[in-house]
Write a protein that holds these residues in place. Structure first.
Motif, PDB file in Angstrom:
ATOM      1  N   LEU A  12       0.831  -1.202   0.000  1.00 38.79           N
ATOM      2  CA  LEU A  12       0.000   0.000   0.000  1.00 38.79           C
ATOM      3  C   LEU A  12       0.861   1.246   0.000  1.00 38.79           C
ATOM      4  O   LEU A  12       0.568   2.229  -0.701  1.00 38.79           O
ATOM      5  CB  LEU A  12      -0.916  -0.015   1.223  1.00 38.79           C
ATOM      6  CG  LEU A  12      -2.000   1.067   1.299  1.00 38.79           C
ATOM      7  CD1 LEU A  12      -2.961   0.939   0.140  1.00 38.79           C
ATOM      8  CD2 LEU A  12      -2.749   0.971   2.616  1.00 38.79           C
ATOM      9  N   GLY A  13       1.950   1.211   0.770  1.00 41.92           N
ATOM     10  CA  GLY A  13       2.850   2.361   0.781  1.00 41.92           C
ATOM     11  C   GLY A  13       3.501   2.586  -0.573  1.00 41.92           C
ATOM     12  O   GLY A  13       3.677   3.718  -1.014  1.00 41.92           O
ATOM     13  N   ARG A  63      -9.775   4.883  -0.044  1.00 41.09           N
ATOM     14  CA  ARG A  63     -11.075   4.757  -0.731  1.00 41.09           C
ATOM     15  C   ARG A  63     -10.908   3.976  -2.028  1.00 41.09           C
ATOM     16  O   ARG A  63     -11.724   3.096  -2.344  1.00 41.09           O
ATOM     17  CB  ARG A  63     -11.639   6.143  -1.000  1.00 41.09           C
ATOM     18  CG  ARG A  63     -12.926   6.163  -1.809  1.00 41.09           C
ATOM     19  CD  ARG A  63     -13.316   7.583  -2.161  1.00 41.09           C
ATOM     20  NE  ARG A  63     -14.276   7.613  -3.246  1.00 41.09           N
ATOM     21  CZ  ARG A  63     -14.507   8.669  -4.013  1.00 41.09           C
ATOM     22  NH1 ARG A  63     -13.835   9.798  -3.800  1.00 41.09           N
ATOM     23  NH2 ARG A  63     -15.395   8.616  -4.996  1.00 41.09           N
ATOM     24  N   TRP A  64      -9.835   4.286  -2.774  1.00 39.24           N
ATOM     25  CA  TRP A  64      -9.585   3.559  -4.018  1.00 39.24           C
ATOM     26  C   TRP A  64      -9.277   2.089  -3.740  1.00 39.24           C
ATOM     27  O   TRP A  64      -9.883   1.195  -4.324  1.00 39.24           O
ATOM     28  CB  TRP A  64      -8.432   4.226  -4.780  1.00 39.24           C
ATOM     29  CG  TRP A  64      -7.833   3.388  -5.870  1.00 39.24           C
ATOM     30  CD1 TRP A  64      -8.481   2.521  -6.694  1.00 39.24           C
ATOM     31  CD2 TRP A  64      -6.451   3.329  -6.239  1.00 39.24           C
ATOM     32  NE1 TRP A  64      -7.593   1.919  -7.563  1.00 39.24           N
ATOM     33  CE2 TRP A  64      -6.347   2.400  -7.313  1.00 39.24           C
ATOM     34  CE3 TRP A  64      -5.304   3.977  -5.793  1.00 39.24           C
ATOM     35  CZ2 TRP A  64      -5.123   2.111  -7.926  1.00 39.24           C
ATOM     36  CZ3 TRP A  64      -4.099   3.697  -6.412  1.00 39.24           C
ATOM     37  CH2 TRP A  64      -4.016   2.768  -7.457  1.00 39.24           C
ATOM     38  N   GLN A  65      -8.330   1.832  -2.835  1.00 40.74           N
ATOM     39  CA  GLN A  65      -7.875   0.472  -2.597  1.00 40.74           C
ATOM     40  C   GLN A  65      -8.974  -0.420  -2.019  1.00 40.74           C
ATOM     41  O   GLN A  65      -8.997  -1.625  -2.285  1.00 40.74           O
ATOM     42  CB  GLN A  65      -6.664   0.488  -1.669  1.00 40.74           C
ATOM     43  CG  GLN A  65      -5.406   1.054  -2.314  1.00 40.74           C
ATOM     44  CD  GLN A  65      -4.932   0.199  -3.476  1.00 40.74           C
ATOM     45  OE1 GLN A  65      -4.598  -0.973  -3.308  1.00 40.74           O
ATOM     46  NE2 GLN A  65      -4.896   0.779  -4.665  1.00 40.74           N
ATOM     47  N   LEU A  66      -9.871   0.166  -1.243  1.00 36.69           N
ATOM     48  CA  LEU A  66     -10.945  -0.614  -0.621  1.00 36.69           C
ATOM     49  C   LEU A  66     -12.219  -0.621  -1.448  1.00 36.69           C
ATOM     50  O   LEU A  66     -13.198  -1.266  -1.079  1.00 36.69           O
ATOM     51  CB  LEU A  66     -11.237  -0.065   0.781  1.00 36.69           C
ATOM     52  CG  LEU A  66     -10.060  -0.113   1.769  1.00 36.69           C
ATOM     53  CD1 LEU A  66     -10.444   0.568   3.087  1.00 36.69           C
ATOM     54  CD2 LEU A  66      -9.600  -1.541   2.007  1.00 36.69           C
ATOM     55  N   ARG A 317       1.556  -3.637 -13.089  1.00 38.08           N
ATOM     56  CA  ARG A 317       0.162  -3.404 -12.709  1.00 38.08           C
ATOM     57  C   ARG A 317       0.137  -2.314 -11.634  1.00 38.08           C
ATOM     58  O   ARG A 317       0.528  -2.533 -10.494  1.00 38.08           O
ATOM     59  CB  ARG A 317      -0.455  -4.682 -12.160  1.00 38.08           C
ATOM     60  CG  ARG A 317      -1.921  -4.519 -11.770  1.00 38.08           C
ATOM     61  CD  ARG A 317      -2.386  -5.737 -11.001  1.00 38.08           C
ATOM     62  NE  ARG A 317      -3.799  -5.677 -10.681  1.00 38.08           N
ATOM     63  CZ  ARG A 317      -4.406  -6.513  -9.850  1.00 38.08           C
ATOM     64  NH1 ARG A 317      -3.719  -7.457  -9.243  1.00 38.08           N
ATOM     65  NH2 ARG A 317      -5.686  -6.405  -9.603  1.00 38.08           N
ATOM     66  N   LEU A 318      -0.330  -1.138 -11.999  1.00 36.78           N
ATOM     67  CA  LEU A 318      -0.354  -0.003 -11.094  1.00 36.78           C
ATOM     68  C   LEU A 318      -1.764   0.408 -10.702  1.00 36.78           C
ATOM     69  O   LEU A 318      -1.961   0.987  -9.628  1.00 36.78           O
ATOM     70  CB  LEU A 318       0.346   1.202 -11.745  1.00 36.78           C
ATOM     71  CG  LEU A 318       1.803   0.994 -12.195  1.00 36.78           C
ATOM     72  CD1 LEU A 318       2.310   2.257 -12.881  1.00 36.78           C
ATOM     73  CD2 LEU A 318       2.686   0.628 -11.023  1.00 36.78           C
ATOM     74  N   THR A 319      -2.743   0.129 -11.550  1.00 34.60           N
ATOM     75  CA  THR A 319      -4.087   0.680 -11.342  1.00 34.60           C
ATOM     76  C   THR A 319      -5.142  -0.379 -11.631  1.00 34.60           C
ATOM     77  O   THR A 319      -4.847  -1.565 -11.669  1.00 34.60           O
ATOM     78  CB  THR A 319      -4.272   1.938 -12.214  1.00 34.60           C
ATOM     79  OG1 THR A 319      -3.883   1.649 -13.568  1.00 34.60           O
ATOM     80  CG2 THR A 319      -3.422   3.091 -11.698  1.00 34.60           C
ATOM     81  N   ASN A 320      -6.380   0.042 -11.866  1.00 39.34           N
ATOM     82  CA  ASN A 320      -7.506  -0.888 -11.871  1.00 39.34           C
ATOM     83  C   ASN A 320      -7.794  -1.580 -13.193  1.00 39.34           C
ATOM     84  O   ASN A 320      -8.397  -2.643 -13.206  1.00 39.34           O
ATOM     85  CB  ASN A 320      -8.782  -0.167 -11.432  1.00 39.34           C
ATOM     86  CG  ASN A 320      -8.900  -0.008  -9.931  1.00 39.34           C
ATOM     87  OD1 ASN A 320      -7.927  -0.200  -9.205  1.00 39.34           O
ATOM     88  ND2 ASN A 320     -10.078   0.358  -9.456  1.00 39.34           N
ATOM     89  N   GLU A 321      -7.426  -0.969 -14.312  1.00 35.22           N
ATOM     90  CA  GLU A 321      -7.855  -1.530 -15.593  1.00 35.22           C
ATOM     91  C   GLU A 321      -7.130  -2.833 -15.904  1.00 35.22           C
ATOM     92  O   GLU A 321      -6.032  -3.086 -15.398  1.00 35.22           O
ATOM     93  CB  GLU A 321      -7.659  -0.527 -16.736  1.00 35.22           C
ATOM     94  CG  GLU A 321      -6.229  -0.288 -17.160  1.00 35.22           C
ATOM     95  CD  GLU A 321      -5.532   0.752 -16.316  1.00 35.22           C
ATOM     96  OE1 GLU A 321      -4.366   1.070 -16.641  1.00 35.22           O
ATOM     97  OE2 GLU A 321      -6.114   1.244 -15.341  1.00 35.22           O
ATOM     98  N   GLY A 322      -7.757  -3.662 -16.754  1.00 39.52           N
ATOM     99  CA  GLY A 322      -7.148  -4.912 -17.178  1.00 39.52           C
ATOM    100  C   GLY A 322      -5.924  -4.671 -18.030  1.00 39.52           C
ATOM    101  O   GLY A 322      -5.717  -3.579 -18.576  1.00 39.52           O
ATOM    102  N   ILE A 323      -5.128  -5.703 -18.199  1.00 42.74           N
ATOM    103  CA  ILE A 323      -3.834  -5.529 -18.845  1.00 42.74           C
ATOM    104  C   ILE A 323      -3.950  -5.097 -20.295  1.00 42.74           C
ATOM    105  O   ILE A 323      -3.124  -4.324 -20.799  1.00 42.74           O
ATOM    106  CB  ILE A 323      -2.995  -6.823 -18.714  1.00 42.74           C
ATOM    107  CG1 ILE A 323      -1.519  -6.553 -19.013  1.00 42.74           C
ATOM    108  CG2 ILE A 323      -3.546  -7.945 -19.578  1.00 42.74           C
ATOM    109  CD1 ILE A 323      -0.586  -7.661 -18.605  1.00 42.74           C
ATOM    110  N   ASP A 324      -4.988  -5.558 -21.007  1.00 44.42           N
ATOM    111  CA  ASP A 324      -5.117  -5.194 -22.413  1.00 44.42           C
ATOM    112  C   ASP A 324      -6.213  -4.165 -22.671  1.00 44.42           C
ATOM    113  O   ASP A 324      -6.469  -3.804 -23.823  1.00 44.42           O
ATOM    114  CB  ASP A 324      -5.353  -6.437 -23.275  1.00 44.42           C
ATOM    115  CG  ASP A 324      -6.535  -7.271 -22.801  1.00 44.42           C
ATOM    116  OD1 ASP A 324      -7.172  -6.902 -21.792  1.00 44.42           O
ATOM    117  OD2 ASP A 324      -6.814  -8.311 -23.432  1.00 44.42           O
ATOM    118  N   GLU A 325      -6.851  -3.667 -21.622  1.00 41.08           N
ATOM    119  CA  GLU A 325      -7.885  -2.643 -21.805  1.00 41.08           C
ATOM    120  C   GLU A 325      -7.345  -1.357 -22.429  1.00 41.08           C
ATOM    121  O   GLU A 325      -8.030  -0.741 -23.259  1.00 41.08           O
ATOM    122  CB  GLU A 325      -8.583  -2.349 -20.483  1.00 41.08           C
ATOM    123  CG  GLU A 325      -9.540  -3.435 -20.028  1.00 41.08           C
ATOM    124  CD  GLU A 325     -10.227  -3.088 -18.711  1.00 41.08           C
ATOM    125  OE1 GLU A 325     -10.473  -1.893 -18.464  1.00 41.08           O
ATOM    126  OE2 GLU A 325     -10.513  -4.017 -17.937  1.00 41.08           O
TER     127      GLU A 325
END
Length: 360
Positions: A12-13, A63-66, A317-325
């Motif tokens: 998380l950090g 808020r994002w992570q949860l 992988r840094l964020t929410n979207e799928g790898i090929d999105e």
């Protein structure tokens, strides 16, 4: 604290530093990296985006992570391209770009070998055992890299400033490392006697006869850990060459296209723009710092780039979207505005892009 919880909070950090949150929203200490004069983007302690947005804080990060909505990534996503073995030098007006991975691109033109935001480490993290881990190996083996003349570091986030890689390159090649203000205080203790040049927005330095490097604004931020948020500058770079202008953007929020239009007005035609188009979801959190594919296409149009090397996707992988999105969204955006897909190349590790000559 057991190991599982420790790894969770360590990760998380790391995400806080990479994606916009930090455990200390403002530092009360003096700036540890830079002590220059106040300017239109430096208040005496922190750098900032004029007329822009500050990065989100720790509670927004929670808020994002949860909040769920995080697409699964494969543990391995091999590139369809084999590891590249670049030419030693490329002379004249030829321009060849080879993707190493994420934002690490080898730019070869006018007899120069220029490497952007090189990260060859297994993780984009201060920790060897936690944080974003690459899902494909670098598209160029370090041993196969030609002698590097110049390394460009756009900012100090771990997916762009990898001290272990910089140390290897500096010791092997004696290359010149160029970064925005304050980043020399981070780089020099780790890499030894490297030639490090720092630049402010609007600055210019000669790299060779007929090749000039310009430091230009982008809408982002910086941090390496706790308490150093926005203490080192971030930037884009424009490389002026006899064969045409090359515009490299490591990370940026779209910021209404202000910086794209400004670079076009200042420098004119751009033969190639290296533009990020991944790591953008959820938009409420990522918008100020990472543009999405539609915005990257708008940026291409706004800066007048003839061609784009797309990066910052498909490795960490840094964020929410799928790898090929990002690729699907990019192709849809290009089709919507009628830009041929081959003009905006979403590069994969090992892919070599011979950029067409600039039109007279």
């Amino acid at each position: 604290m057991n190991r599982r919880k420790f790894l969770k909070w360590s990760s998380l950090g790391v995400l806080a530093t990479l994606a916009g949150g930090t455990f200390a929203s403002r530092s009360l200490a003096a700036n540890r990296y830079y002590d220059g004069p106040v300017s239109d983007h430096f208040d005496g302690r922190h750098f900032f985006n004029p007329g822009g947005e500050e990065p989100n804080g720790f509670f927004d990060l929670l808020r994002w992570q949860l909040g769920g909505g995080r697409a699964a990534w494969p543990l391995d996503w091999p590139s369809p391209f084999p590891p590249a073995v670049p030419e030693a030098r490329i002379a004249g007006d030829r321009l060849v770009v080879t993707m190493a991975g994420h934002a690490a691109l080898l730019i070869q033109t006018a007899g120069l070998n220029i490497l952007t935001d090189p990260v060859w480490s297994e993780r984009a993290s201060p920790l060897a055992f936690a944080g974003p881990k690459r899902v494909n190996p670098p598209g160029i083996r370090l041993a196969d890299l030609p002698k590097i003349d110049v390394v460009l570091v756009t900012h100090n986030h771990y997916d762009h400033l990898d001290l272990a890689t910089l140390k290897v390159l500096a010791q092997r090649d004696g290359c010149r490392i160029v970064a925005p203000l304050g980043n020399d205080r981070i780089i020099m203790p780790a890499v030894g006697k490297a030639q490090v040049t720092v630049m402010d927005w609007g600055g210019a330095v000669a790299l060779a006869d007929g090749v000039v490097l310009h430091c230009e604004p982008c809408h982002h931020w910086s941090a390496r850990g706790l308490g150093d948020r926005r203490m080192a500058l971030w930037s884009a770079f424009l490389i002026e060459t006899p064969g045409g202008n090359i515009y490299h953007v490591g990370d940026t929020g779209f910021h209404k296209g202000i910086n794209y239009r400004a670079v076009r007005e200042k420098h004119g035609a751009i033969r190639l723009a290296n533009l990020p188009f991944g790591a953008y979801e959820p938009r409420w959190f990522m918008r100020p710092q990472h543009q999405n594919p539609q915005e990257a296409v708008e940026g291409m149009l706004a800066c007048g780039a003839a061609h784009v090397a797309g990066h910052h996707w498909g490795t960490f992988r840094l964020t929410n979207e799928g790898i090929d999105e990002p690729l699907a969204a990019l192709e849809a955006s290009l089709d919507t505005v009628g830009i041929a897909r081959e003009r905006f190349r979403a590069l994969r590790p090992g892919e070599v892009f011979e950029v067409p000559a600039a039109k007279a």
